[in-house]
Enzyme design. Sequence first.
Site, PDB file in Angstrom:
ATOM      1  N   LYS A   1       4.377  -6.690   8.578  1.00 16.48           N
ATOM      2  CA  LYS A   1       4.122  -5.415   7.903  1.00 16.48           C
ATOM      3  C   LYS A   1       5.376  -4.561   8.031  1.00 16.48           C
ATOM      4  O   LYS A   1       5.854  -4.298   9.138  1.00 16.48           O
ATOM      5  CB  LYS A   1       2.916  -4.701   8.522  1.00 16.48           C
ATOM      6  CG  LYS A   1       1.581  -5.216   8.027  1.00 16.48           C
ATOM      7  CD  LYS A   1       0.476  -4.242   8.358  1.00 16.48           C
ATOM      8  CE  LYS A   1      -0.811  -4.626   7.649  1.00 16.48           C
ATOM      9  NZ  LYS A   1      -1.864  -3.615   7.852  1.00 16.48           N
ATOM     10  N   GLY A   3       0.832  -1.198   0.000  1.00 12.58           N
ATOM     11  CA  GLY A   3       0.000   0.000   0.000  1.00 12.58           C
ATOM     12  C   GLY A   3       0.861   1.240   0.000  1.00 12.58           C
ATOM     13  O   GLY A   3       2.077   1.184  -0.234  1.00 12.58           O
ATOM     14  N   GLY A   4       0.222   2.367   0.288  1.00 14.25           N
ATOM     15  CA  GLY A   4       0.949   3.627   0.260  1.00 14.25           C
ATOM     16  C   GLY A   4       1.968   3.769   1.370  1.00 14.25           C
ATOM     17  O   GLY A   4       2.937   4.513   1.235  1.00 14.25           O
ATOM     18  N   PHE A   5       1.752   3.045   2.491  1.00 11.09           N
ATOM     19  CA  PHE A   5       2.623   3.219   3.647  1.00 11.09           C
ATOM     20  C   PHE A   5       3.542   2.037   3.902  1.00 11.09           C
ATOM     21  O   PHE A   5       4.402   2.108   4.790  1.00 11.09           O
ATOM     22  CB  PHE A   5       1.794   3.473   4.909  1.00 11.09           C
ATOM     23  CG  PHE A   5       0.975   4.729   4.838  1.00 11.09           C
ATOM     24  CD1 PHE A   5       1.387   5.805   4.075  1.00 11.09           C
ATOM     25  CD2 PHE A   5      -0.212   4.821   5.541  1.00 11.09           C
ATOM     26  CE1 PHE A   5       0.637   6.968   4.013  1.00 11.09           C
ATOM     27  CE2 PHE A   5      -0.971   5.980   5.482  1.00 11.09           C
ATOM     28  CZ  PHE A   5      -0.550   7.064   4.720  1.00 11.09           C
ATOM     29  N   GLY A   6       3.379   0.945   3.189  1.00 16.10           N
ATOM     30  CA  GLY A   6       4.241  -0.178   3.484  1.00 16.10           C
ATOM     31  C   GLY A   6       3.930  -1.424   2.690  1.00 16.10           C
ATOM     32  O   GLY A   6       3.048  -1.434   1.820  1.00 16.10           O
ATOM     33  N   ASP A  15     -11.671   2.383   7.613  1.00 15.94           N
ATOM     34  CA  ASP A  15     -11.367   1.789   6.302  1.00 15.94           C
ATOM     35  C   ASP A  15     -12.071   0.439   6.137  1.00 15.94           C
ATOM     36  O   ASP A  15     -11.452  -0.546   5.720  1.00 15.94           O
ATOM     37  CB  ASP A  15      -9.855   1.639   6.120  1.00 15.94           C
ATOM     38  CG  ASP A  15      -9.468   1.466   4.645  1.00 15.94           C
ATOM     39  OD1 ASP A  15     -10.310   1.771   3.770  1.00 15.94           O
ATOM     40  OD2 ASP A  15      -8.339   1.019   4.372  1.00 15.94           O
ATOM     41  N   THR A  55       3.440  -5.881   2.885  1.00 13.68           N
ATOM     42  CA  THR A  55       2.987  -6.950   3.762  1.00 13.68           C
ATOM     43  C   THR A  55       3.508  -8.283   3.243  1.00 13.68           C
ATOM     44  O   THR A  55       3.471  -8.539   2.030  1.00 13.68           O
ATOM     45  CB  THR A  55       1.448  -6.987   3.838  1.00 13.68           C
ATOM     46  OG1 THR A  55       0.968  -5.686   4.195  1.00 13.68           O
ATOM     47  CG2 THR A  55       0.973  -7.985   4.870  1.00 13.68           C
TER      48      THR A  55
END
Length: 401
Positions: free
Chosen positions: A65, A43-46, A163, A48
Amino acid sequence: MSYCLNPACPNPQNPSDTKFCLTCGTKLLLKDRYRAIKPIGQGGFGRTFLAVDEDKPSKPRCVIKQFYPQAQGTSTVKKAVELFNQEAMRLDELGKHSQIPELLAYFTQDDRQYLVQEFIDGQNLAQELVQVGAFSEAHIRQLLSDLLSVLQFVHSQQVIHRDIKPENIIRRSRDRKLVLVDFGASKVATANALNQTGTSIGSPEYVAPEQARGRASFASDIYSLGVTCIHLLTQRSPFDLYDINEDAWIWRQYLTSKVSDSLGKILDKMLETAPSRRYQSAEAVLKDLNSPSAQVVTVISQTPATPAKPPVKSSPVTPPVANTPANLSKSQIDVELEALKAEIMGGGTSKNENQKSASSQPPSPNPTKSKNHGERQVDLELEELKSQFLGSPTPKKPPQS
């Protein structure tokens, strides 16, 4: 297999027994315990990864993560760090619930932040939708019943998920329970925070209008869950299910199977644009969902049941045995044949059949004579039946008149 967690590694795949990446030399075990196997999301932050816990004999699977923000800019990265840290905090607080992943570890290694959480084996609802098709009303009711209790717990801890969408709901394989995942966008709902405009976070198709303006509340999660339901019912993008010109939801136009008015009203209230007209709590939705008037009623045929015929009584002194000629006494047969005769002469034929027979046959000139004749015929047939059991000679039938 071991997977190197160095984002710059050109060949991250390594043999499973390797401790250091053969390409870049990065240490493969996090905290000398967690080994990444393969990437499963980004995703935008990390990123998995599916992983195993090498410290336990059973080597159970888990999820790693890695904080790896793709966005540029100091303020954006700072916000990303804040969100990653708060996800770890939320999981630490909420992971005790059986339908929320448990936080296993949170640490920094090689100047990168990591959190390790419980692995939930199963499909998310977006994958399930592709595989099985549009959900039925019964499935949506079960989904709401299952997830609203989870939301009830999350909100009781003063946390807003922010979310909720099909991708963040996993049906666990071992018990078919729904598990709410990805608390990376969650927010603590303090009185001060709810009165301030924050960052707009969430998936655009599912986010509530007030959340898009940075004013998320508990009702925002209920809105997102409602949008998730109508997407699963229709297999259409939520953007297609809202008419901008009419400023109204038109999800019913895309249903593949009918939905009851009671469920429709519940979903409509979950989807209210104005937060004040929407359900304010998960408890309120559950109350309407479980009310008698909201239950789907199965219509059962009202045809009256045919009364059962009384059982033929057996001799009180004779225990039940197999009905063979060797086991039946003459008196027992007489009793059972008399009962059979009474049943035949007493109107074994239904009322409708009698009426039909009476209307189709001409009236007898002498009803009494006809009745006596019929009784004699029954007696003769029963005597024949009796002779088959006792071996007595069959009586001769009188000549037909």
